[in-house]
Design a protein around this motif. Structure first.
Motif, short mmCIF file in Angstrom:
data_model
loop_
_atom_site.label_atom_id
_atom_site.label_comp_id
_atom_site.label_asym_id
_atom_site.label_seq_id
_atom_site.Cartn_x
_atom_site.Cartn_y
_atom_site.Cartn_z
N ALA A 13 0.83 -1.21 0.00
CA ALA A 13 0.00 0.00 0.00
C ALA A 13 0.87 1.26 0.00
CB ALA A 13 -0.93 -0.01 1.20
N LEU A 14 1.99 1.23 0.72
CA LEU A 14 2.89 2.38 0.73
C LEU A 14 3.51 2.62 -0.64
CD1 LEU A 14 4.69 1.89 4.16
CD2 LEU A 14 3.19 3.78 3.51
N ILE A 15 3.91 1.55 -1.31
CA ILE A 15 4.47 1.69 -2.65
C ILE A 15 3.40 2.23 -3.59
CG2 ILE A 15 5.38 0.47 -4.67
CD1 ILE A 15 6.74 -1.47 -2.69
N ASN A 18 2.86 6.05 -2.53
CA ASN A 18 3.99 6.96 -2.68
C ASN A 18 4.78 6.77 -3.97
OD1 ASN A 18 3.38 8.00 -0.13
ND2 ASN A 18 4.68 6.51 0.89
N GLY A 19 4.55 5.67 -4.66
CA GLY A 19 5.28 5.40 -5.90
C GLY A 19 6.60 4.69 -5.67
N SER A 20 7.12 4.72 -4.44
CA SER A 20 8.37 4.01 -4.15
C SER A 20 8.45 3.74 -2.65
CB SER A 20 9.59 4.81 -4.60
OG SER A 20 9.73 5.98 -3.83
N ILE A 39 20.44 0.35 1.63
CA ILE A 39 19.07 0.82 1.45
C ILE A 39 18.70 0.67 -0.02
CG2 ILE A 39 17.50 2.78 1.64
CD1 ILE A 39 18.48 1.62 4.33
N CYS A 40 17.63 -0.07 -0.26
CA CYS A 40 17.15 -0.33 -1.63
C CYS A 40 15.84 0.42 -1.85
CB CYS A 40 16.93 -1.83 -1.84
SG CYS A 40 18.39 -2.81 -1.54
N ARG A 41 15.76 1.13 -2.96
CA ARG A 41 14.52 1.85 -3.29
C ARG A 41 13.78 1.04 -4.35
NH1 ARG A 41 15.24 7.66 -4.90
NH2 ARG A 41 15.12 7.93 -2.66
N PHE A 42 12.54 0.71 -4.03
CA PHE A 42 11.67 0.00 -4.95
C PHE A 42 10.63 0.99 -5.46
CE2 PHE A 42 13.47 -3.17 -2.16
CZ PHE A 42 13.93 -4.09 -3.08
N THR A 43 10.50 1.05 -6.78
CA THR A 43 9.59 2.00 -7.43
C THR A 43 8.51 1.23 -8.15
OG1 THR A 43 11.45 3.48 -7.77
CG2 THR A 43 9.50 3.90 -9.08
N SER A 44 7.30 1.73 -8.11
CA SER A 44 6.19 1.11 -8.83
C SER A 44 6.54 1.05 -10.32
CB SER A 44 4.92 1.93 -8.62
OG SER A 44 3.87 1.40 -9.40
N ILE A 45 6.26 -0.08 -10.95
CA ILE A 45 6.61 -0.23 -12.37
C ILE A 45 5.39 -0.12 -13.28
CG2 ILE A 45 8.67 -1.60 -11.96
CD1 ILE A 45 6.95 -4.07 -12.72
N LYS A 46 4.32 0.44 -12.77
CA LYS A 46 3.13 0.58 -13.59
C LYS A 46 3.41 1.37 -14.87
CE LYS A 46 0.12 0.28 -9.62
NZ LYS A 46 -0.77 0.98 -8.71
N HIS A 47 4.39 2.27 -14.81
CA HIS A 47 4.68 3.12 -15.95
C HIS A 47 6.08 2.89 -16.53
CE1 HIS A 47 1.01 5.15 -14.87
NE2 HIS A 47 1.48 5.34 -13.65
N PHE A 48 6.77 1.87 -16.05
CA PHE A 48 8.14 1.62 -16.49
C PHE A 48 8.27 0.17 -16.97
CE2 PHE A 48 8.35 4.80 -13.11
CZ PHE A 48 9.01 5.81 -13.76
N PRO A 49 8.85 -0.05 -18.14
CA PRO A 49 9.07 -1.44 -18.56
C PRO A 49 10.25 -2.04 -17.79
CG PRO A 49 9.96 0.07 -20.18
CD PRO A 49 9.26 0.92 -19.15
N LEU A 50 10.18 -3.32 -17.52
CA LEU A 50 11.30 -4.02 -16.88
C LEU A 50 12.39 -4.26 -17.91
CD1 LEU A 50 9.51 -6.71 -14.70
CD2 LEU A 50 10.74 -4.69 -13.92
#
Length: 69
Positions: A13-15, A18-20, A39-50
């Protein structure tokens, strides 16, 4: 990163909100790229291709959050 069922839903839910999300690395399976405590930053990939080499955070069937390259 491993989280129980409730924690996993909260982190997701936080991702989503907040998007990351930044989390400390646990374990050494990605050493030397990622070290224990980094520290690892995870970003939502709804708009980014893997792409090859990306590290993704997913929820396993056992409700554990797992980072995997």
């Amino acid at each position: 990163m491993q989280a129980n069922d409730k924690q996993g839903h909260i982190l997701k839910a936080l991702i989503d909100r907040n998007g990351s999300l930044e989390l400390p690395a646990e374990g050494t399976s990605m050493y030397p790229l990622i070290k224990q405590g980094d520290i690892c930053r995870f970003t939502s990939i709804k708009h980014f291709p893997l792409r090859r080499g990306d590290i993704v955070l997913f929820e396993s069937p056992a409700n554990k959050l797992i980072a995997h390259r």
